[in-house]
Design an enzyme around this catalytic site. Structure first.
Site, PDB file in Angstrom:
ATOM      1  N   CYS A   1      32.824 -62.354  -0.252  1.00 47.31           N
ATOM      2  CA  CYS A   1      34.166 -62.153   0.321  1.00 47.31           C
ATOM      3  C   CYS A   1      34.945 -63.456   0.459  1.00 47.31           C
ATOM      4  CB  CYS A   1      34.043 -61.463   1.670  1.00 47.31           C
ATOM      5  SG  CYS A   1      33.005 -62.376   2.813  1.00 47.31           S
TER       6      CYS A   1
ATOM      7  N   GLU B   1      36.044 -57.269   9.642  1.00 38.53           N
ATOM      8  CA  GLU B   1      35.761 -58.400   8.742  1.00 38.53           C
ATOM      9  C   GLU B   1      36.094 -57.904   7.342  1.00 38.53           C
ATOM     10  OE1 GLU B   1      34.542 -61.504   9.419  1.00 38.53           O
ATOM     11  OE2 GLU B   1      34.438 -61.218  11.576  1.00 38.53           O
TER      12      GLU B   1
HETATM   13  P1  NAD Z   1      33.831 -50.721   1.652  1.00 35.64           P
HETATM   14  O1  NAD Z   1      34.993 -50.900   2.541  1.00 35.64           O
HETATM   15  O2  NAD Z   1      33.968 -49.817   0.484  1.00 35.64           O
HETATM   16  O3  NAD Z   1      32.553 -50.151   2.474  1.00 35.64           O
HETATM   17  C1  NAD Z   1      32.090 -50.781   3.646  1.00 35.64           C
HETATM   18  C2  NAD Z   1      31.365 -49.753   4.507  1.00 35.64           C
HETATM   19  O4  NAD Z   1      32.281 -48.708   4.838  1.00 35.64           O
HETATM   20  C3  NAD Z   1      30.159 -49.084   3.839  1.00 35.64           C
HETATM   21  O5  NAD Z   1      29.121 -48.989   4.778  1.00 35.64           O
HETATM   22  C4  NAD Z   1      30.683 -47.710   3.446  1.00 35.64           C
HETATM   23  O6  NAD Z   1      29.686 -46.721   3.504  1.00 35.64           O
HETATM   24  C5  NAD Z   1      31.743 -47.435   4.487  1.00 35.64           C
HETATM   25  N1  NAD Z   1      32.846 -46.612   3.952  1.00 35.64           N
HETATM   26  C6  NAD Z   1      33.320 -46.601   2.676  1.00 35.64           C
HETATM   27  N2  NAD Z   1      34.336 -45.723   2.577  1.00 35.64           N
HETATM   28  C7  NAD Z   1      34.511 -45.187   3.799  1.00 35.64           C
HETATM   29  C8  NAD Z   1      35.413 -44.206   4.330  1.00 35.64           C
HETATM   30  N3  NAD Z   1      36.327 -43.615   3.567  1.00 35.64           N
HETATM   31  N4  NAD Z   1      35.296 -43.886   5.637  1.00 35.64           N
HETATM   32  C9  NAD Z   1      34.391 -44.466   6.425  1.00 35.64           C
HETATM   33  N5  NAD Z   1      33.494 -45.402   5.969  1.00 35.64           N
HETATM   34  C10 NAD Z   1      33.564 -45.753   4.676  1.00 35.64           C
HETATM   35  O7  NAD Z   1      33.385 -52.191   1.207  1.00 35.64           O
HETATM   36  P2  NAD Z   1      32.242 -52.621   0.196  1.00 35.64           P
HETATM   37  O8  NAD Z   1      32.636 -52.217  -1.188  1.00 35.64           O
HETATM   38  O9  NAD Z   1      30.932 -52.196   0.722  1.00 35.64           O
HETATM   39  O10 NAD Z   1      32.309 -54.227   0.339  1.00 35.64           O
HETATM   40  C11 NAD Z   1      33.248 -54.996  -0.339  1.00 35.64           C
HETATM   41  C12 NAD Z   1      34.415 -55.365   0.542  1.00 35.64           C
HETATM   42  O11 NAD Z   1      33.951 -55.931   1.755  1.00 35.64           O
HETATM   43  C13 NAD Z   1      35.290 -56.429  -0.088  1.00 35.64           C
HETATM   44  O12 NAD Z   1      36.636 -56.130   0.173  1.00 35.64           O
HETATM   45  C14 NAD Z   1      34.878 -57.702   0.621  1.00 35.64           C
HETATM   46  O13 NAD Z   1      35.841 -58.717   0.639  1.00 35.64           O
HETATM   47  C15 NAD Z   1      34.602 -57.180   1.985  1.00 35.64           C
HETATM   48  N6  NAD Z   1      33.704 -58.079   2.689  1.00 35.64           N
HETATM   49  C16 NAD Z   1      34.171 -58.797   3.745  1.00 35.64           C
HETATM   50  C17 NAD Z   1      33.339 -59.696   4.381  1.00 35.64           C
HETATM   51  C18 NAD Z   1      33.799 -60.521   5.544  1.00 35.64           C
HETATM   52  O14 NAD Z   1      32.954 -61.177   6.159  1.00 35.64           O
HETATM   53  N7  NAD Z   1      35.062 -60.548   5.883  1.00 35.64           N
HETATM   54  C19 NAD Z   1      32.015 -59.837   3.952  1.00 35.64           C
HETATM   55  C20 NAD Z   1      31.595 -59.091   2.875  1.00 35.64           C
HETATM   56  C21 NAD Z   1      32.428 -58.198   2.255  1.00 35.64           C
END
Ligand code: NAD
Length: 464
Positions: free
Chosen positions: A260, A226
């Site tokens: 998002c 997602e």
């Molecule tokens: P992110 O991708 O930075 O982090 C998401 C999760 O991944 C966190 O739990 C984090 O600890 C983990 N993570 C971060 N870096 C990692 C790595 N290198 N290796 C493994 N795990 C890692 O996202 P965010 O900043 O928490 O959220 C914002 C993003 O999420 C935006 O792009 C937004 O559009 C998206 N989002 C999508 C939806 C949807 O339903 N499609 C909903 C909410 C947010």
């Protein structure tokens, strides 16, 4: 950060073996024992999750206020009540969703029964982001539990207040032989991803989505991703600017723009931009007052890093920068697609307007870019809205509306292309967390009827 044994998986100290292996082993054994499969067990876990939401409502509201300065109203609406509704829906429909689905048969299988059995995958990993830290962690959990899986939950380390409640309180409600919370950021999540899971459900950025998918590929683990991206919002000349402005402003600035599926930018003609700008200004001051930074209905940017990122988008327009982590809703006009604000998902209370000459140019602009998570079109003319729908692709689409469709569990939430793969909410969640097993049960008698299918086939015509 070390967790309490049993409820959470402690993080490994530097140089020590990864102890999450023991937790995963424990959960795997539980799954193999069959404990999570019966409907009664699944229902007991869903009820426990519902109790967690009810009994800790205030704790969750306070955590959301600490993390994002979410108002109790917004927190209830978009996080706690939404999760409770999903729990209630799953409880109400669990038996129906779990039923084997009979399928059409042919002559060869007339006497057999053919059906689809929805069975749990096994050990599921859910990785969540920070922007709706209750909703986006627990709604996938509802689906995973309803489908009879064991679950490892990895909340976002950035929304610390909520992470603490989920790690310390939630495990007291759920059966710890089949559920664990793991804490940590990129490094710890990377370690976790080295283990084999039977399904990974990830919500976050496309950049990290690729890391998760690459890790899952090593074990051939199926994934739901997602993800995010830039969601276009086309505004036709044939529109009532104030109605459009009210609806776009509500959904752009909800959760201080950190959604998002929020409209990321507007595409419209210069004439419509001129009519829209005062209407947007009027909507913003009506919703949030003359000094929106003091409004109790606007939250704040999650952390300084994201705040600085947003500030950098505004540097061509502002000198001296923004004053606080609660920036006022901002509209940028005459924006070009080469500007920094158009290079990545904004995820903040900034709304750029780009000028196009009509619907065809807007469609061309959208189709030249990655497929968005959501797409919006506003027009009094239904043909315009339908053309936008017919000639583009996106995870979801709304005509003359914002992301109110998220209140319908009968519609799936999910992306396409760069905005993700897979879907969930309501029964879609149950299906996502279930393997759809093709089953055919035949009888051991009636062998005479089967004679026709055995070799040698040299006399096959004579057998008919
Ligand atoms: P992110 O991708 O930075 O982090 C998401 C999760 O991944 C966190 O739990 C984090 O600890 C983990 N993570 C971060 N870096 C990692 C790595 N290198 N290796 C493994 N795990 C890692 O996202 P965010 O900043 O928490 O959220 C914002 C993003 O999420 C935006 O792009 C937004 O559009 C998206 N989002 C999508 C939806 C949807 O339903 N499609 C909903 C909410 C947010």
């Amino acid at each position: 950060r070390w967790g309490r044994p049993g409820s959470r998986c402690p993080l490994p100290p530097p140089g020590r073996m990864d102890p999450s292996a023991d937790t995963l082993q424990r959960l795997r054994e539980t799954f193999r024992s069959g404990r999570t499969r019966p409907a009664e067990f699944r229902a007991s876990q869903l009820k426990a999750l519902g109790r967690f939401l009810q009994e800790n409502k205030q704790l969750l509201q306070e955590a959301l206020a600490r993390d994002l300065r979410k108002s109790a109203f917004e927190g209830d609406l978009s996080e706690i009540i939404t999760c409770q509704n999903e729990v209630d829906l799953a409880l109400k429909n669990l038996h129906t969703w779990m039923k084997d689905q009979p399928v059409a048969k042919n002559l060869l299988t007339q006497l057999s029964s053919a059906f689809i059995r929805k069975e749990p995958f096994g050990l599921v990993l859910i990785i969540a982001p920070w922007n709706y830290p209750v909703n986006l962690t627990l709604i996938p959990l509802v689906g995973a539990l309803a489908a009879g899986n064991c679950v490892v939950l990895k909340p976002s380390e950035i929304s610390k207040g909520t992470e603490k409640v989920l790690a310390e309180v939630l495990p007291r409600y759920l059966d710890q032989s089949c559920f664990a919370v793991v804490l940590g950021g990129p490094e710890e999540t990377g370690q976790l991803l080295e283990h084999k899971f039977d399904y990974i459900f990830f919500t976050g950025s496309p950049r990290v989505g690729k890391i998760v998918m690459a890790a899952a590929a090593k074990h051939l683990t199926p994934v739901t991703l997602e993800l995010g991206g830039k969601n276009p919002c086309y505004v036709d000349d044939d529109c009532d600017p104030q109605t459009v402005a009210n609806r776009v402003a509500l959904f752009r600035y909800f959760n201080t723009g950190q959604t998002c599926v929020a409209p990321d930018y507007i595409l419209c003609s210069p004439e419509t931009q001129a009519r829209l700008l005062p209407a947007l200004q009027s909507a913003i001051s009506r919703f949030y007052g003359d000094d929106p930074r003091g409004s109790p209905d606007l939250g704040r940017i999650i952390n300084h890093k994201h705040f600085q990122r947003l500030q950098s988008y505004l540097s061509p327009w502002l000198t001296g920068g923004l004053a606080s982590r609660a920036p006022a809703p901002t509209v940028l006009v005459d924006v070009r697609d080469t500007e920094p604000v158009m290079q990545e998902e904004i995820f903040g209370p900034i709304l750029p307007i780009l000028n196009v000459r009509g619907l065809d140019e807007a469609i061309d602009f959208i189709n030249r870019r990655e497929k968005p998570l959501a797409l919006y079109a506003f027009s009094n003319n239904s043909q315009v809205v339908n053309q936008m729908l017919d000639r583009t692709s996106s995870g979801s689409f709304a005509g003359n509306e914002g992301f109110i469709y998220l209140t319908l569990p009968s519609l799936p939430l999910g992306g396409v292309g760069n905005s993700g793969m897979g879907r969930y909410h309501g029964e879609f969640s149950f299906d996502t967390f279930s393997h759809h097993r093709a089953c055919l049960l035949s009888h051991s008698d009636l062998e005479k009827l089967n004679e026709i299918r055995y070799p040698p086939y040299s006399d096959w015509n004579q057998r008919l």
